[in-house]
Design an enzyme around this catalytic site. Sequence first.
Site, PDB file in Angstrom:
ATOM      1  N   LYS A  13       0.830  -1.212   0.000  1.00  0.00           N
ATOM      2  CA  LYS A  13       0.000   0.000   0.000  1.00  0.00           C
ATOM      3  C   LYS A  13       0.863   1.260   0.000  1.00  0.00           C
ATOM      4  O   LYS A  13       0.661   2.168  -0.803  1.00  0.00           O
ATOM      5  CB  LYS A  13      -0.948   0.022   1.225  1.00  0.00           C
ATOM      6  CG  LYS A  13      -1.875  -1.166   1.313  1.00  0.00           C
ATOM      7  CD  LYS A  13      -2.771  -1.118   2.551  1.00  0.00           C
ATOM      8  CE  LYS A  13      -2.039  -1.205   3.878  1.00  0.00           C
ATOM      9  NZ  LYS A  13      -1.342  -2.484   4.117  1.00  0.00           N
ATOM     10  N   ARG A  88      -9.652   0.575   8.457  1.00  0.00           N
ATOM     11  CA  ARG A  88      -9.270  -0.790   8.803  1.00  0.00           C
ATOM     12  C   ARG A  88     -10.388  -1.527   9.526  1.00  0.00           C
ATOM     13  O   ARG A  88     -10.228  -2.710   9.838  1.00  0.00           O
ATOM     14  CB  ARG A  88      -8.049  -0.751   9.727  1.00  0.00           C
ATOM     15  CG  ARG A  88      -6.705  -0.869   9.000  1.00  0.00           C
ATOM     16  CD  ARG A  88      -5.622  -0.689  10.052  1.00  0.00           C
ATOM     17  NE  ARG A  88      -4.410  -1.392   9.772  1.00  0.00           N
ATOM     18  CZ  ARG A  88      -3.334  -0.836   9.199  1.00  0.00           C
ATOM     19  NH1 ARG A  88      -3.362   0.401   8.794  1.00  0.00           N
ATOM     20  NH2 ARG A  88      -2.246  -1.543   9.034  1.00  0.00           N
ATOM     21  N   ARG A 127      11.534  -5.082   5.347  1.00  0.00           N
ATOM     22  CA  ARG A 127      11.214  -3.678   5.038  1.00  0.00           C
ATOM     23  C   ARG A 127      12.159  -2.725   5.775  1.00  0.00           C
ATOM     24  O   ARG A 127      12.451  -2.900   6.950  1.00  0.00           O
ATOM     25  CB  ARG A 127       9.759  -3.378   5.447  1.00  0.00           C
ATOM     26  CG  ARG A 127       9.424  -1.893   5.388  1.00  0.00           C
ATOM     27  CD  ARG A 127       7.945  -1.625   5.309  1.00  0.00           C
ATOM     28  NE  ARG A 127       7.190  -2.076   6.474  1.00  0.00           N
ATOM     29  CZ  ARG A 127       5.860  -2.061   6.529  1.00  0.00           C
ATOM     30  NH1 ARG A 127       5.144  -1.633   5.496  1.00  0.00           N
ATOM     31  NH2 ARG A 127       5.236  -2.489   7.604  1.00  0.00           N
ATOM     32  N   ARG A 171      -0.423  -9.067  13.660  1.00  0.00           N
ATOM     33  CA  ARG A 171      -1.069  -8.096  12.757  1.00  0.00           C
ATOM     34  C   ARG A 171      -1.882  -8.805  11.676  1.00  0.00           C
ATOM     35  O   ARG A 171      -2.948  -8.325  11.291  1.00  0.00           O
ATOM     36  CB  ARG A 171       0.000  -7.178  12.139  1.00  0.00           C
ATOM     37  CG  ARG A 171       0.521  -6.156  13.152  1.00  0.00           C
ATOM     38  CD  ARG A 171       1.904  -5.659  12.832  1.00  0.00           C
ATOM     39  NE  ARG A 171       1.974  -4.943  11.572  1.00  0.00           N
ATOM     40  CZ  ARG A 171       3.102  -4.748  10.887  1.00  0.00           C
ATOM     41  NH1 ARG A 171       4.245  -5.230  11.343  1.00  0.00           N
ATOM     42  NH2 ARG A 171       3.078  -4.080   9.766  1.00  0.00           N
TER      43      ARG A 171
HETATM   44  P1  ADP Z   1       2.200  -1.834   3.272  1.00  0.00           P
HETATM   45  O1  ADP Z   1       2.209  -0.326   3.233  1.00  0.00           O
HETATM   46  O2  ADP Z   1       1.014  -2.428   2.569  1.00  0.00           O
HETATM   47  O3  ADP Z   1       2.381  -2.398   4.645  1.00  0.00           O
HETATM   48  P2  ADP Z   1       4.796  -1.585   1.891  1.00  0.00           P
HETATM   49  O4  ADP Z   1       4.466  -0.800   0.683  1.00  0.00           O
HETATM   50  O5  ADP Z   1       5.522  -0.926   2.986  1.00  0.00           O
HETATM   51  O6  ADP Z   1       3.476  -2.331   2.440  1.00  0.00           O
HETATM   52  O7  ADP Z   1       5.632  -2.874   1.399  1.00  0.00           O
HETATM   53  C1  ADP Z   1       6.152  -3.813   2.336  1.00  0.00           C
HETATM   54  C2  ADP Z   1       7.556  -4.228   1.892  1.00  0.00           C
HETATM   55  O8  ADP Z   1       7.471  -4.999   0.692  1.00  0.00           O
HETATM   56  C3  ADP Z   1       8.481  -3.064   1.582  1.00  0.00           C
HETATM   57  O9  ADP Z   1       9.776  -3.393   2.026  1.00  0.00           O
HETATM   58  C4  ADP Z   1       8.441  -2.931   0.061  1.00  0.00           C
HETATM   59  O10 ADP Z   1       9.675  -2.467  -0.468  1.00  0.00           O
HETATM   60  C5  ADP Z   1       8.181  -4.381  -0.374  1.00  0.00           C
HETATM   61  N1  ADP Z   1       7.289  -4.457  -1.552  1.00  0.00           N
HETATM   62  C6  ADP Z   1       6.235  -3.667  -1.856  1.00  0.00           C
HETATM   63  N2  ADP Z   1       5.653  -4.052  -3.010  1.00  0.00           N
HETATM   64  C7  ADP Z   1       6.349  -5.137  -3.442  1.00  0.00           C
HETATM   65  C8  ADP Z   1       6.237  -5.994  -4.592  1.00  0.00           C
HETATM   66  N3  ADP Z   1       5.274  -5.807  -5.498  1.00  0.00           N
HETATM   67  N4  ADP Z   1       7.121  -6.996  -4.699  1.00  0.00           N
HETATM   68  C9  ADP Z   1       8.098  -7.197  -3.762  1.00  0.00           C
HETATM   69  N5  ADP Z   1       8.253  -6.433  -2.673  1.00  0.00           N
HETATM   70  C10 ADP Z   1       7.394  -5.408  -2.502  1.00  0.00           C
HETATM   71  P1  ADP Z   2       1.193  -1.747   7.624  1.00  0.00           P
HETATM   72  O1  ADP Z   2       2.437  -1.329   6.946  1.00  0.00           O
HETATM   73  O2  ADP Z   2       1.257  -3.034   8.314  1.00  0.00           O
HETATM   74  O3  ADP Z   2      -0.015  -1.675   6.749  1.00  0.00           O
HETATM   75  P2  ADP Z   2       0.641   0.734   9.122  1.00  0.00           P
HETATM   76  O4  ADP Z   2       1.828   1.593   9.125  1.00  0.00           O
HETATM   77  O5  ADP Z   2      -0.480   1.078   8.217  1.00  0.00           O
HETATM   78  O6  ADP Z   2       1.100  -0.779   8.867  1.00  0.00           O
HETATM   79  O7  ADP Z   2       0.067   0.600  10.590  1.00  0.00           O
HETATM   80  C1  ADP Z   2       0.904   0.286  11.686  1.00  0.00           C
HETATM   81  C2  ADP Z   2       0.070   0.212  12.961  1.00  0.00           C
HETATM   82  O8  ADP Z   2      -0.554   1.481  13.195  1.00  0.00           O
HETATM   83  C3  ADP Z   2      -1.073  -0.789  12.938  1.00  0.00           C
HETATM   84  O9  ADP Z   2      -0.664  -2.102  13.305  1.00  0.00           O
HETATM   85  C4  ADP Z   2      -2.014  -0.172  13.984  1.00  0.00           C
HETATM   86  O10 ADP Z   2      -1.564  -0.414  15.298  1.00  0.00           O
HETATM   87  C5  ADP Z   2      -1.849   1.323  13.705  1.00  0.00           C
HETATM   88  N1  ADP Z   2      -2.833   1.802  12.700  1.00  0.00           N
HETATM   89  C6  ADP Z   2      -2.540   2.341  11.492  1.00  0.00           C
HETATM   90  N2  ADP Z   2      -3.670   2.658  10.837  1.00  0.00           N
HETATM   91  C7  ADP Z   2      -4.701   2.306  11.647  1.00  0.00           C
HETATM   92  C8  ADP Z   2      -6.119   2.351  11.528  1.00  0.00           C
HETATM   93  N3  ADP Z   2      -6.724   2.834  10.429  1.00  0.00           N
HETATM   94  N4  ADP Z   2      -6.857   1.888  12.566  1.00  0.00           N
HETATM   95  C9  ADP Z   2      -6.276   1.417  13.678  1.00  0.00           C
HETATM   96  N5  ADP Z   2      -4.959   1.312  13.854  1.00  0.00           N
HETATM   97  C10 ADP Z   2      -4.168   1.762  12.850  1.00  0.00           C
END
Ligand code: ADP
Ligand code: ADP
Length: 214
Positions: A13, A88, A127, A171
């Site tokens: 995302k 969420r 990451r 998570r």
């Molecule tokens: P989210 O915001 O959904 O938690 P991130 O965008 O931070 O996820 O991505 C999680 C990890 O996976 C990061 O280290 C990112 O560089 C890697 N990543 C994201 N998209 C891809 C993909 N399409 N293929 C491989 N690795 C990816």
């Molecule tokens: P991810 O990369 O796993 O998608 P985020 O950075 O979006 O993680 O979120 C990290 C943490 O922040 C979550 O595990 C939760 O504790 C909190 N958080 C983020 N967004 C929300 C939300 N919309 N509602 C509740 N908790 C949230």
Amino acid sequence: MNLIFLGPPGAGKGTQAKMVTGRYGIPQISTGDILRQALKDKTPMGVKAKEFMDAGKLVPDDVVIGIINDRLREGDCKAGFILDGFPRTVAQAEALSGLLGKMGRQIDAVIDLAVEERFLVERLTGRRTCKNCGMGYHITFSPASKTGVCDKCGGELFQRDDDNEATVIKRFKVYKEQSELLGAHYSAGGRYRKIDGAAPMEQVFKRIVEIIDA
Ligand code: ADP
Ligand code: ADP
Ligand code: ZN
């Protein structure tokens, strides 16, 4: 263009939101980033949120809804926004539609990044993020040219406290119990698109651009 990105932790995302910001100039609104910044600033909200985040739990709905309510009213959201990590829960989704209704706005597309859980542990534990500019990296899939140093700004890369395997498993559980059903919630509306998030980043982005430009 007002977008929501759904998907499990590590689905991409944040990565895709940054690419969309780069191309379309609309801001990425990440509740996770806003909460981590609040913690860095040692605000009471940030300190309280850390307990939930470290436990892999969701921060209470009223806190994140408050954050979004304030953020969507800022000037840079006029041309559109990307919600990354919000909503969420169904309660958050309902609060969002209430807020947007009051502002006379609506969501144009809900993009759900589907990735099987077996790929996600490696994505999350590998990451890395720039302390300075927030750019995301992966030690294997998207490494910085110099280990530990941001290509964009030279800042130091760090690993999030909650990106360890034990917290990641918690998570996923929370995602399955509380967030996965948002797909069904939004699919009724006709603006919902589920796409393959396991494909390489550029390919996922191409698909998102097709949806936005359609
Ligand atoms: P989210 O915001 O959904 O938690 P991130 O965008 O931070 O996820 O991505 C999680 C990890 O996976 C990061 O280290 C990112 O560089 C890697 N990543 C994201 N998209 C891809 C993909 N399409 N293929 C491989 N690795 C990816
Ligand atoms: P991810 O990369 O796993 O998608 P985020 O950075 O979006 O993680 O979120 C990290 C943490 O922040 C979550 O595990 C939760 O504790 C909190 N958080 C983020 N967004 C929300 C939300 N919309 N509602 C509740 N908790 C949230
Ligand atoms: Zn940087």
